[in-house]
Design an enzyme around this catalytic site. Structure first.
Site, PDB file in Angstrom:
ATOM      1  N   ILE A  88       0.804  -1.212   0.000  1.00  0.00           N
ATOM      2  CA  ILE A  88       0.000   0.000   0.000  1.00  0.00           C
ATOM      3  C   ILE A  88       0.839   1.264   0.000  1.00  0.00           C
ATOM      4  O   ILE A  88       0.318   2.360  -0.011  1.00  0.00           O
ATOM      5  CB  ILE A  88      -0.992   0.070   1.191  1.00  0.00           C
ATOM      6  CG1 ILE A  88      -0.298  -0.279   2.501  1.00  0.00           C
ATOM      7  CG2 ILE A  88      -2.146  -0.840   0.939  1.00  0.00           C
ATOM      8  CD1 ILE A  88      -1.243  -0.240   3.684  1.00  0.00           C
ATOM      9  N   GLY A  92       7.733   5.640   5.474  1.00  0.00           N
ATOM     10  CA  GLY A  92       8.877   6.431   5.907  1.00  0.00           C
ATOM     11  C   GLY A  92      10.204   5.693   5.794  1.00  0.00           C
ATOM     12  O   GLY A  92      11.159   6.200   5.231  1.00  0.00           O
ATOM     13  N   MET A  93      10.252   4.497   6.314  1.00  0.00           N
ATOM     14  CA  MET A  93      11.544   3.825   6.380  1.00  0.00           C
ATOM     15  C   MET A  93      11.573   2.512   5.618  1.00  0.00           C
ATOM     16  O   MET A  93      12.439   1.703   5.828  1.00  0.00           O
ATOM     17  CB  MET A  93      11.899   3.541   7.848  1.00  0.00           C
ATOM     18  CG  MET A  93      11.824   4.754   8.726  1.00  0.00           C
ATOM     19  SD  MET A  93      13.221   5.853   8.488  1.00  0.00           S
ATOM     20  CE  MET A  93      12.837   7.130   9.664  1.00  0.00           C
ATOM     21  N   GLY A  94      10.614   2.269   4.791  1.00  0.00           N
ATOM     22  CA  GLY A  94      10.576   0.988   4.079  1.00  0.00           C
ATOM     23  C   GLY A  94       9.208   0.837   3.446  1.00  0.00           C
ATOM     24  O   GLY A  94       8.439   1.781   3.383  1.00  0.00           O
ATOM     25  N   VAL A  96       5.283  -0.580   2.958  1.00  0.00           N
ATOM     26  CA  VAL A  96       4.135  -0.870   3.814  1.00  0.00           C
ATOM     27  C   VAL A  96       3.183  -1.788   3.061  1.00  0.00           C
ATOM     28  O   VAL A  96       2.843  -1.515   1.915  1.00  0.00           O
ATOM     29  CB  VAL A  96       3.390   0.423   4.190  1.00  0.00           C
ATOM     30  CG1 VAL A  96       2.310   0.117   5.208  1.00  0.00           C
ATOM     31  CG2 VAL A  96       4.356   1.453   4.742  1.00  0.00           C
ATOM     32  N   ASP A 206       7.341  13.522  14.499  1.00  0.00           N
ATOM     33  CA  ASP A 206       7.061  13.734  13.071  1.00  0.00           C
ATOM     34  C   ASP A 206       5.596  14.046  12.846  1.00  0.00           C
ATOM     35  O   ASP A 206       4.948  13.440  11.990  1.00  0.00           O
ATOM     36  CB  ASP A 206       7.482  12.473  12.304  1.00  0.00           C
ATOM     37  CG  ASP A 206       7.555  12.721  10.813  1.00  0.00           C
ATOM     38  OD1 ASP A 206       7.468  11.747  10.057  1.00  0.00           O
ATOM     39  OD2 ASP A 206       7.663  13.895  10.414  1.00  0.00           O
TER      40      ASP A 206
END
Lengths: 919, 188
Positions: A88, A92-94, A96, A206
């Site tokens: 989907i 942010g870091m990889g 999803v 954030d």
């Protein structure tokens, strides 16, 4: 899977050569014979060769798509009890993925977020699990639940989160056309969630609209809670990466707090700031730092320095942005005027307190912010106290002492109108110098990205201060043995802070660098340390300490080519310090030498040349040597064009300074053209956003001198408005004076009087009594009275002006170059008052002073007008021949500098041609 | 163009670290400038092959370099390393920019490369390459030349005066090392 140690590789390498040289069939036999002699080695070889087969099949480094081995799973794979359904997003870091339980039990769907292992770091596994359980306890109706966390069989860390379907909060509010109160109520839900987390000692770090979703049923859900906190390595004591990475690169820091951008530790106050920005956006539809930024470096600058416009002001309709404010108001089910009234007062105050630059001045907690908002909704008095204007202005003056000093130089009443350079120019130059420095220090940092981090990209390019600092700090840690490198890196980081005007942070680093440098012998590091320290001391008004440091630095460096970059660095810093000390001769000498050094260096490039020429041109101009300055400006501009950078911030500054030099020489037509270029470059869109108010006023002044009065008035008014918006008090004063002059010439004395009435109390408040600015003010009063026909009063003011100006000049407080200007004004008054003899005397004196200051061969508006006044005075005295001679000179100068159609030119020509006395 | 480039190459090969760094800077600036120039010309190609750029750079620099200017092979060794840096920086920047770019470089024939490669992956490859470079510099150089600059096995073989087979073998070895290194880093 273990990594190969260097000695292991060395041992294996020749065998690999052999193995790869023979065919597959032969290889098997060869390997088994090797296994007899050295089983361990053979085993390793077999493993590697097997791997080679796999990677060949994968096409590692061959095909277009580079898949890293060990990337996370595809659809259908299981992770713990869940089955992945579809990707989907790239979070942010990889990546999803949407997932559901494998055993078919009907529970909610979840989002599985894979984290890039490279960011977790070695030894992060334990910490990851620990943090996971803390976050799992953060159960709140408005927080997307962290269901699980773990590490997959392939070694990939993942998080399992409640899957939320909803809109970003700002879009939701706009689509539903929620009014101010409804938005605040929704916002209070957000605050509840954040407060809950804070009480569990978890900071979000954030907060932004994309992390605050609102479901169809109106439920608020916060996402990505504390995820950044999970990824810290040990021993970083809370200094998390300031800005999330989308797809692995830095985003624009729109919701970042000033301290985040400066690399300070993140605390709950940082969340308060982000919430303040979110509230501002929800209430007004605009961002507190404004818009239309040319680069993220400008945005960072604005966040760290510029006070945000009050919400009630930013939603109010003004000419340029009527459409936008109407749309924003409509999204809040109201009109711009009504919205402005709603926001004025308490909401202004609340937002301002959440957005304070200093974390200590903000709301102490999210709960405190929520309390004040609830009081507002209940019509009770709020706890926060509003800022006063005096407080804001005073802060500006303290922070920008140098800038203020520069701007005050611009207080000249007279026809000559001497001006100030852009306040920004210093920072822009410093940033660029830093990029050069990075290039030169490539040996120390081994990182040429800074080369690209300079203002090469004209617009929209994100830039994080922290990127550079992080990189640099990591390098420092790697290279701990070598002191010279350490010194250079401390200098890099320290200078980075100072170019961002964070002298408080930069200075200790540079002092430390200097201290360390005293015990090493490397002349390059020693010199850089001395000169970098000198620079930051110069900012802090410690010029006396700065100059000897520069000299010390220069002494370290011989003329060998390897020191060329360092010499250039020291010479440029020395140039800036000399300029600040008003030692114009020394400044010029140093800039000239820097030019020589660069030209002789093997690393000479257009970029470096530009940097030094820019300093040289400005040094000439500031010393009053406009004639020498202009060809250097031309060279610098040509270089910028060939570098493809002639539409950047730097270019705008350069054009402004160049235009100033032209204007000071009285070459008004050329000055107008060049100012216009500067404005065009710095304008991001159709509005004045991004254009320095000082530039607008400079332009107004030159338009005024070309008798384009309506346009001049317009620009002066816009400069005034922009200066008001950015809280630049001294520029506001400038604009008021200039407007007074323009309105006088438009024969609108009442408006002119209003301007003077507005500026006078401001000047009295900000400046000491004998300041030459008051001479300018008096001169303006004189012109106003003259316009009204009150010659007696006018003369009194004109006399005051001359007296104050001469006194200031005599006591060395500046203003010397403005004396002829006020004399000229007095001459006009005397002429109008029927005192031709005095008029002639003053006019002659003024002319003499101008001639001494100017270069005689130039055609100058300044000289032309001075001749014209003299001509009129002589004519009034009945000295026809002399009058005509003066008028002829006037006509010659004016025709060339302001054009043949200007009324003054025509006047001079008329006067030159008449046989009888002129009026 | 610049006689001292050869001086820097010479000094760098003798182990002078400062010269190596200065060389890197100078080459970087030069390649950057060349790319800008090539793309700024009217009628310029929208994208620029890295190999073309390197050839141009070599011609440009050796023209003024005199007889002592190093031969193509030595030059390419350094320039290819610099090109790696430029490509990674460019990839990083292109991700970061919304519109327009400094310049476009395609290093492989397939355009698919442009869209597919993540700059962080490239950075990981680069780091691993640096490690390899410490152990067997010629292997790292092959990867720079082939993967980042797009030279063919044949071209590399010609430049280095070895057989194509040798180049292929070096390529395989390098791949083995990189693959192992990156997988190892990923699994903590």
């Amino acid at each position: 899977m273990s990594t190969l140690k260097p000695d292991e590789w060395q041992a294996l390498s020749p065998y690999l050569d052999q193995a790869l040289a023979i065919s597959e069939d032969e290889r098997a036999a060869w390997l088994s014979s090797l296994a007899e002699q050295n089983p361990a080695l053979a085993a390793q070889l077999v493993a590697l060769l097997d791997e080679q087969r796999v990677l060949a099949q994968e096409g590692f480094l061959e095909k277009g798509r580079v898949e890293l081995p060990g990337a996370p799973g595809l659809a259908g794979q299981t992770i713990g009890p869940y089955t992945l359904l579809s990707q989907i997003g790239q979070g942010g870091m990889g990546s999803v993925w949407l997932a559901e339980r494998s055993d078919g039990r009907f529970e909610r769907r979840v989002a599985v977020k894979f984290l890039n292992i490279a960011l977790v770091g070695k030894g992060g596994e334990e910490r990851f699990k620990r943090e996971g359980s803390i976050l799992g306890r953060l159960a709140h109706e408005h927080i997307a639940e962290l269901v699980d966390a773990g590490i997959s069989v392939t070694g990939q860390p993942y998080l399992v989160l409640e899957y939320v379907e909803g809109d970003h909060i700002d879009r939701y509010c706009d689509q539903q056309r929620l009014g101010v109160d409804a938005r605040i109520r929704l916002f209070l839900d957000v605050l509840e969630a954040v407060a809950h987390a804070h009480s569990n000692l978890v900071v979000h770090r954030d907060l932004k609209p994309s992390n605050v979703l609102v479901r169809k049923d109106g439920e608020v859900k916060l996402l990505d809670f504390g995820i950044a906190k999970l990824l810290e390595g040990e021993g970083e004591d809370g200094a998390a990466t300031a800005l999330t990475a989308e797809g692995g690169h830095a985003m624009t820091p729109e919701y970042a707090a000033p301290e985040q951008l400066m690399g300070a530790p993140v605390t709950t106050a940082t969340d308060v700031y982000a919430l303040g920005v979110l509230l501002y956006v929800l209430l007004t539809g605009q961002h507190p730092a404004g818009g239309g930024f040319r680069s993220a470096a400008d945005l960072v600058e604005a966040i760290v320095h510029t006070e945000p416009t009050r919400p009630s002001d930013i939603v109010a309709p003004t000419g340029a942005n009527a459409e936008e404010t109407t749309t924003n108001a409509a999204r809040r089910t109201t009109t711009p005027d009504k919205l402005s009234r709603l926001l004025r007062g308490d909401l202004d105050t609340i937002v301002a307190k959440a957005l304070k630059k200093n974390p200590k001045e903000r709301y102490a907690s999210v709960t405190a912010l929520a309390d004040d908002l609830r009081r507002y909704l209940d019509h009770e008095p709020i706890a926060a106290r509003p800022d006063t204007i005096v407080y804001r202005a005073a802060k500006f003056v303290r922070r920008n002492r140098l800038a203020v000093a520069l701007a005050i130089l611009a207080f000249a009443a007279s026809v000559t109108g001497v001006v100030a350079t852009l306040i920004q120019s210093r920072t822009v130059r410093a940033e660029r110098d830093f990029a050069f420095q990075q290039l030169a220090l490539a040996g120390a940092t081994n990182d040429l990205n800074s080369f690209l981090l300079s203002d090469a990209a004209p617009s929209g390019k994100p830039f994080t201060v922290n990127d550079l600092l992080d990189r640099a700090q990591r390098i420092i840690e790697r290279q701990h043995g070598n002191d010279a490198s350490r010194v250079q890196l401390l200098i890099s980081i320290g200078r980075q802070y100072t170019t961002q005007d964070q002298d408080a942070k930069g200075r200790p680093l540079l002092e430390e660098a200097y201290r360390l440098s005293r015990s090493i012998s490397d002349p390059s590091a020693r010199a850089q340390a001395s000169c970098a320290l000198a620079e930051v001391l110069g900012h802090g008004d410690q010029l006396p300490r700065a100059e000897p440091l520069i000299q010390e630095g220069l002494r370290e460096l011989s003329n060998e080519p390897q020191f060329a970059m360092d010499r250039m660095f020291c010479l440029l810093r020395g140039n800036e310090i000399a300029r600040d000390s008003d030692d114009t001769g020394l400044a010029i000498a140093r800039a000239q030498e820097a030019v020589r050094v660069v030209k002789q260096s093997p690393l000479d490039s257009d970029l470096l040349e530009f940097g030094v020429l820019d300093h040289l041109a400005e040094s000439y101009r500031a010393a009053g040597k406009q004639r020498e300055a202009i060809p250097v400006f031309e060279q610098a501009a040509a270089l910028l064009a060939s570098l493809g950078r002639d539409n950047t911030e730097t270019a705008s500054t350069l054009f402004n300074n160049w235009a100033l030099a032209l204007d000071q020489l009285g070459r008004a037509v050329e000055a107008e053209r060049t100012f216009h270029q500067a404005i065009d470059i710095s304008r991001a869109d159709q509005s004045d956003r991004g254009v320095s108010p000082m530039l607008l006023i400079n332009y107004a002044r030159v338009l005024h001198s070309l008798n384009r009065l309506d346009e001049a008035a317009d620009y002066a008014e816009r400069g005034y408005a922009t200066a008001q918006k950015s809280g630049a008090g001294v520029i506001v004063n400038q604009s008021l004076l200039e407007r007074a002059r323009i309105y006088d010439d438009q024969h609108n004395p009442d408006r002119a009087a209003a301007m003077l009435a507005e500026v006078e109390p401001r000047l009295r408040r900000d400046l000491p009594p004998g300041h030459y600015a008051f001479a300018s003010l008096a001169s303006e009063h004189a012109r106003l009275q003259m316009e009204r026909g009150n010659f007696v009063s006018a003369l009194r003011y004109a006399n005051d002006a001359v007296a104050i100006m001469e006194a200031a000049a005599k006591s060395g407080k500046g203003g010397g170059q403005f004396v002829p200007g006020v004399l000229e004004v007095r001459a006009r008054v005397e002429l109008a008052a029927g005192r031709p003899d005095e008029a002639a005397a003053d006019a002659a004196r003024a002319l003499r002073m101008f001639q001494e200051a100017a270069q005689p061969v130039e055609h100058s508006r300044i000289l032309g007008l001075a001749y014209l006044i003299l001509a009129r005075a002589l004519a009034a005295q009945g000295k026809g021949d002399e009058a005509r001679a003066a008028a002829r000179s006037a006509a010659e100068h004016l025709q060339a500098s302001i054009g043949p159609d200007h009324p003054d030119t025509l006047s001079a020509q008329q006067l030159a041609g008449l046989e009888t006395q002129a009026r | 163009m610049d006689p001292t480039i050869s001086g820097l190459i010479g000094a760098a090969e003798q182990g002078d670290v400062a010269a190596a760094n200065a060389l890197f800077s100078a080459l970087y600036a030069e390649l950057h400038r060349l790319a800008q120039r090539e793309l700024g010309r009217p009628g310029a190609a929208v994208s620029l092959g890295a190999t073309t750029l390197l050839h141009e750079a070599y011609l440009d620099m050796s023209a003024g370099g005199g007889p002592s200017f190093p031969d193509r092979a030595r030059f390419m060794g350094y320039a290819a390393r610099v090109m790696r840096g430029l490509i990674i920086d460019h990839a990083r920047e292109r991700h970061a920019q919304k519109r327009g770019g400094l310049f476009e470089i395609t290093s492989l024939d397939t355009d698919a490369m442009e869209n597919a490669v993540d700059h962080r992956e490239l950075a990981q490859i680069s780091e691993a390459l640096d490690e390899l470079g410490k152990l067997e510099p010629s292997l790292a150089e092959v990867v720079d030349l082939k993967f980042f600059c797009g030279f063919s096995f044949g071209e590399i073989a010609t430049m280095r005066h070895v057989s194509e087979r040798t180049v292929q073998r070096n390529w395989e070895k390098a791949r083995i090392y990189l693959h192992r290194k990156i997988r190892a880093d990923l699994s903590l």
